[in-house]
Design an enzyme around this catalytic site. Sequence first.
Site, mmCIF file in Angstrom:
data_model
loop_
_atom_site.group_PDB
_atom_site.id
_atom_site.type_symbol
_atom_site.label_atom_id
_atom_site.label_comp_id
_atom_site.label_asym_id
_atom_site.label_seq_id
_atom_site.Cartn_x
_atom_site.Cartn_y
_atom_site.Cartn_z
ATOM 1 C CG ASP A 1 -27.256 1.033 -3.141
ATOM 2 O OD1 ASP A 1 -28.334 0.463 -2.923
ATOM 3 O OD2 ASP A 1 -26.333 1.080 -2.313
ATOM 4 C CE LYS B 1 -26.669 -0.917 0.991
ATOM 5 N NZ LYS B 1 -25.920 -0.577 -0.220
ATOM 6 C CB SER C 1 -21.498 5.042 -3.954
ATOM 7 O OG SER C 1 -20.981 4.102 -4.867
#
Length: 975
Positions: free
Chosen positions: A87, A130, A488
């Site tokens: 990310d 993830k 985030s």
Amino acid sequence: MAMETNGRGRTLRSQKLRSINFQGDSLRMGMNWTEEDLAKPQILVDSAYGMGHPGTFHFRPLLEEISNGVFEAGGKPGVFTVSDICDGVVQATAGMSYSLVSRDVMAAMIEIHALGHPHDGMVLLSGNDKSVPAHMIAIARCNLPAILVPGGTQFNAPDYFTSNRLWPLGMEVDRKKKSREELFERQKNACPTCGACQFMGSASTGQVLAEAIGLSLPGSALVPAPLAMHLRYARAAGKRVLDLVLHDLTPRKILTREAFENAIVVHAAVGGSTNALLHLPAMAKEVGIELTIDDFDRIHRRVPVIANVKTTGKYPVEYFYYAGGVPRVMLELRELLHLDCLTVTGKSVGENLDEIAQSHFFEERLGYLHNYKIPASEIIRPLSDPFVAEGGVAILRGNIAPGGAMIKAFSVPDEMHVHVGPARVFDDEQDCLDALRRGAIEPGDVMVIRYEGPRANGMPEMYFASAVLAADPDLSHTTALVTDGRYSGAMKGPSIGHVSPEALDGGPIAFIEDGDLIEINIPERKLALVGLHGQRVMESEVARVLAERRAHWTPPPPRHTTGILSLFARVATSASEGAAMTAPVDSGAGREADGGARARPPEPQGGTTQEPPARAQAAAPPESKPSRSGGGGGDRRRVVIADYDFGNVEVERRIIEGAGFELVPAQCKSEDEVIGVAGDADAVITQYARVGARAIDSFTRCRVIARYGTGVDIVDVDAATRRGIQVTNAPNDWCSDEVADHAVALWLAAARKIPQYAAATRRGEWRWQTGRPIHRLRGRVLGILSFGAIARSVAERARPFGVEIWTHDPFVDSSDVEKQGVRPVTFDELVRGSDYLVIQAPLTSKTRGLFDEGAFRRMKRSAILVNTARGPIVVDRALRRALEEHWIAGAALDDIEEEPAKRRDWEAENPLFQEDDAIITPHAAYYSEESIRAVREIASSEVVRVLTGQRPTSPVNFVDRPAPAEPGAAPLHGS
């Protein structure tokens, strides 16, 4: 060791496949497997190893140690890899749209590895945003004995600098306030080693939750990656998984509702990432548990933040681990946890914590902390002295987010907990960032970034904007950000995300215009439009204008027409449902044990063909909803059946389609699914599916909500009345007699021990007093909780048995009760004095969970509980303990706490089913065929009456005027 079966005599998948597939052994021997290897339990060792980021780059020695552990315990490891993207690397670019969907793709690949090949168990290694939730979802889905090994954390950077702080620093460089040399010096050292980033972001939170929920070994989350103890945990996991295989300890025995609640408790205490609100519900659905964002709000309200960890707190997660990590937090939270939940150790949470407390675990880790001369209590506080009184997350609702939105409340400055400001609307993040760079955002503004939800754009993180906002001294205490995207885990400050429904689905966020006034009220959990173009207006005026804007709104063209994001856009669920790409699996399908055979389809109920489920409709984009046009042209009224368990809808079809209306049967198991399928319906019929204020506020055309039964506790009648929506139910005389018959039948069967006698007789026993003693009915006390129509029918039927009847109902006049020959008492007197206690109360916030351990401890040891109301009034776990420890003598229930009728895929795994002293029947088992047909005809006819301009015969609320008649629709005659 060769092991064709596990310790329970179950043939291993690997060995079953060998008996029917003769090529597989040869292919494995082509990879240097030996004959002995082929006979061992085969363990999938799957990881997120790759070069996407420092969180996975160090996995090779860990994989070796996991494999060594598997070998040592007598198994054969099979190493597979599905890597993830970072990310942080893709943040603020088009690549961020791929982040969330990568979770579901990774989970699918793990599923393919685990169930495509004949594995008997698995050890998964992951550590980042993830990959950890992907692995937990896969574990839940595959249901093979499994352990997750957390990937650990980085060592600390110089000056406690963390990589997330590079975003506002980079903005400073763009504004010429910092030099590129200063930026580069920080970039060089912000990630000094491999491991997850040094703050409680999504990566660290995922590791914490894996341990808290019971899927990782105690103490294994957030180990600093360079430490040798990380390798020891990896080897221990490889060894331990063979015991899980031997004892058939599968994830669904661990992943109970209580285990998920434990995870949320810990999430609140550490101030964890808001992305957990997406991941845990998606994971829970894989095991048939409906975990909602409201569960987070409920638990976070009562759990304080006790971890002083970046980004909101002071210390890096490396120090958090040295201070005791997850075990120390769970020990502090002990009184708030379900300690009897099972874990991968084969022991309960409580047993694990006791063992750790008596070991050298904390002493070893505190030694590292001593090097820095920081007291452990500065990092993890006791429960009695928290950093923040309530947990990190609050769920907000209102006319902007009827499906909910989230905010990390404890990170918001006090002055922003209640705020009203003008909207600055952006249809993508880049436009908002440009405005921030130009200094075009004024203190007090509420920035709105929309069309960034799951279906619009993969639900990317709006972290760059939130980080710049939080770092700006002028804006961080005055300005807010609202989005249907996400953030985030490092996010902090007045940033609200996960707004649902998203803009692309026609959620109200799509209709906000520049200058509209937005109110944020965290104490009241409110996110609402309260003014238009800078002027405060009445709520009714806001509703009128939103409806007008909706009527003129056209959704934008899809951003993604090919590839995985186009698929995600078509099938993704809402943010409040986990933004998942796949529907929940059948929790009873036994997928892990069939040796590669097809998973069996759901059995039709009642021996008749079922209507197709409406799940696809609920998740489909607007253009794929069922057409409103009928065969004769024009705009037909649309009637949605939210759920039913009658096997078919032929009765309803005859009446509703016979009146010229379109019928859409569905099987909704959550309010969000009701919103998805019935948003533009003219009428809704419901059996168990909740139609609350959120659903009602989302309805654009609804005129009537008809309930199949007498109770309407699943419908928010007040909200319906405010919207002018008629609510109807079935008249009491159709149902109360049969409910009372069922209540009395259960009472007598339990009191006279009929099931125990019948079972004993079938075993060949023929003697009196099988089981515990039977007591004479005459002269004993029958207590009834509530005294409505059904309860009065129960009392009428019970009186000839010579029992004294007591009741507690604060809403009924005591003199009226006494006239019926019934004694009114307090709730405490009812619980303590009843020999038989019948619950016939509605389900409300006050009655939910009313019968807990405290209530059962006050009951007589000879008492019998009968519940013919709603299942959640009685806490199953408490009742089981009451029966096993003989606090009461027996129970008869016509529903259980989890309410199987509301579950899409339900398996009879409730421990109460093993209790000899409990009688359990399905809710509404008391309806005869005649009554079932009657309530279906009544509900359907009430809908037709209202839609054709007539008054209903059984209204629940009063609406000023009936809906106008539909041209060409046939009214019901004789009404």
